[in-house]
Design a protein around this motif. Sequence first.
Motif, PDB file in Angstrom:
ATOM      1  N   ILE A   1       0.545  -2.934 -10.286  1.00  0.00           N
ATOM      2  CA  ILE A   1      -0.490  -3.948 -10.515  1.00  0.00           C
ATOM      3  C   ILE A   1      -0.473  -4.375 -11.981  1.00  0.00           C
ATOM      4  CG2 ILE A   1      -2.990  -4.379 -10.535  1.00  0.00           C
ATOM      5  CD1 ILE A   1      -3.179  -2.528  -8.080  1.00  0.00           C
ATOM      6  N   THR A   2      -0.443  -5.670 -12.186  1.00  0.00           N
ATOM      7  CA  THR A   2      -0.398  -6.214 -13.543  1.00  0.00           C
ATOM      8  C   THR A   2      -1.782  -6.685 -13.977  1.00  0.00           C
ATOM      9  OG1 THR A   2       0.133  -8.414 -12.696  1.00  0.00           O
ATOM     10  CG2 THR A   2       2.002  -6.973 -13.249  1.00  0.00           C
ATOM     11  N   ASP A   3      -1.960  -6.832 -15.270  1.00  0.00           N
ATOM     12  CA  ASP A   3      -3.254  -7.264 -15.800  1.00  0.00           C
ATOM     13  C   ASP A   3      -3.697  -8.606 -15.230  1.00  0.00           C
ATOM     14  OD1 ASP A   3      -3.491  -4.983 -17.310  1.00  0.00           O
ATOM     15  OD2 ASP A   3      -2.901  -5.919 -19.196  1.00  0.00           O
ATOM     16  N   ASP A   4      -2.747  -9.512 -14.999  1.00  0.00           N
ATOM     17  CA  ASP A   4      -3.129 -10.832 -14.484  1.00  0.00           C
ATOM     18  C   ASP A   4      -3.550 -10.779 -13.019  1.00  0.00           C
ATOM     19  OD1 ASP A   4      -0.398 -10.330 -13.840  1.00  0.00           O
ATOM     20  OD2 ASP A   4      -0.088 -12.466 -13.461  1.00  0.00           O
ATOM     21  N   GLN A   5      -3.364  -9.645 -12.338  1.00  0.00           N
ATOM     22  CA  GLN A   5      -3.797  -9.506 -10.951  1.00  0.00           C
ATOM     23  C   GLN A   5      -5.191  -8.884 -10.833  1.00  0.00           C
ATOM     24  OE1 GLN A   5      -0.350  -7.188  -9.740  1.00  0.00           O
ATOM     25  NE2 GLN A   5       0.360  -8.896  -8.452  1.00  0.00           N
ATOM     26  N   LEU A   6      -5.752  -8.407 -11.925  1.00  0.00           N
ATOM     27  CA  LEU A   6      -7.031  -7.691 -11.865  1.00  0.00           C
ATOM     28  C   LEU A   6      -8.183  -8.544 -11.335  1.00  0.00           C
ATOM     29  CD1 LEU A   6      -6.864  -5.577 -15.151  1.00  0.00           C
ATOM     30  CD2 LEU A   6      -6.477  -4.806 -12.793  1.00  0.00           C
ATOM     31  N   SER A   7      -8.130  -9.825 -11.554  1.00  0.00           N
ATOM     32  CA  SER A   7      -9.227 -10.689 -11.080  1.00  0.00           C
ATOM     33  C   SER A   7      -8.978 -11.238  -9.680  1.00  0.00           C
ATOM     34  CB  SER A   7      -9.450 -11.843 -12.053  1.00  0.00           C
ATOM     35  OG  SER A   7      -8.270 -12.622 -12.134  1.00  0.00           O
ATOM     36  N   ALA A   8      -7.853 -10.900  -9.079  1.00  0.00           N
ATOM     37  CA  ALA A   8      -7.531 -11.402  -7.739  1.00  0.00           C
ATOM     38  C   ALA A   8      -8.501 -10.854  -6.698  1.00  0.00           C
ATOM     39  CB  ALA A   8      -6.097 -11.017  -7.371  1.00  0.00           C
ATOM     40  N   PRO A   9      -8.776 -11.644  -5.660  1.00  0.00           N
ATOM     41  CA  PRO A   9      -9.637 -11.156  -4.573  1.00  0.00           C
ATOM     42  C   PRO A   9      -8.900 -10.120  -3.729  1.00  0.00           C
ATOM     43  CG  PRO A   9      -8.747 -13.301  -4.008  1.00  0.00           C
ATOM     44  CD  PRO A   9      -8.311 -13.009  -5.430  1.00  0.00           C
ATOM     45  N   THR A  10      -9.664  -9.313  -3.020  1.00  0.00           N
ATOM     46  CA  THR A  10      -9.096  -8.324  -2.100  1.00  0.00           C
ATOM     47  C   THR A  10      -9.700  -8.565  -0.715  1.00  0.00           C
ATOM     48  OG1 THR A  10     -10.831  -6.665  -2.373  1.00  0.00           O
ATOM     49  CG2 THR A  10      -9.011  -6.613  -3.982  1.00  0.00           C
ATOM     50  N   PRO A  11      -9.174  -7.900   0.306  1.00  0.00           N
ATOM     51  CA  PRO A  11      -9.783  -8.017   1.637  1.00  0.00           C
ATOM     52  C   PRO A  11     -11.218  -7.489   1.696  1.00  0.00           C
ATOM     53  CG  PRO A  11      -7.550  -7.192   1.820  1.00  0.00           C
ATOM     54  CD  PRO A  11      -7.898  -7.187   0.362  1.00  0.00           C
ATOM     55  N   CYS A  12     -11.641  -6.728   0.701  1.00  0.00           N
ATOM     56  CA  CYS A  12     -13.038  -6.266   0.628  1.00  0.00           C
ATOM     57  C   CYS A  12     -13.879  -7.427   0.113  1.00  0.00           C
ATOM     58  CB  CYS A  12     -13.179  -5.090  -0.334  1.00  0.00           C
ATOM     59  SG  CYS A  12     -12.257  -3.642   0.118  1.00  0.00           S
TER      60      CYS A  12
END
Length: 192
Positions: free
Chosen positions: A21-32
């Motif tokens: 997981i990269t820093d730019d993915q931290l704000s991505a939505p999840t299935p939760c």
Amino acid sequence: MHPNFDLEPAAAALEAVVGTITDDQLSAPTPCTDTSVRDLLAHVIGLTEAFRQAATKEAVGRSVAPAVGPDSALPPDWRSRIPAQLKALVEAWRDPAAWDGDTEAGGVSAPALVMAAIALDEIVIHSWDLARATDQQLTVDPAHLIVLLEFLRDTPPEGTPGMFGPVVQVPDTAPPLDRIVGLTGRVPSWAR
């Protein structure tokens, strides 16, 4: 009591997903629902320690429900902390005494056998959540799929408050992981 299963394959799979997981993915939505990758990683930190303490029984009478959401801080050492906590969790559940009696995690008391299955479920499902949110593949140990299908088979259609949303209907012919994901209120085809 002898452990019913080893959490190591699930923990290793989660560690592999977290490790890319990269820093730019931290704000991505999840299935939760309403939970970002950052929020879910913070939850993983809490749950890995909570279920380690459930194995050692040190949390009995003192555990509290986990916080999930934007108010959950992600510590700066999450990349090293999560793997270390996963390893400690695995080791704690390898102790035969972990499987005896009742224990507690997240403010919930249950027989240790049930708590171990909940720990496995949390690890596998959140591995899936994070893998989906960050476009990764996830492989789940076939023995764990059997354990989880058995554990979740009686999930009520409305879900389990505090754990899962309403069951998403998935055909009986679907792959085991898709059926498990549906039983935890997630859509197997979820994508960002």
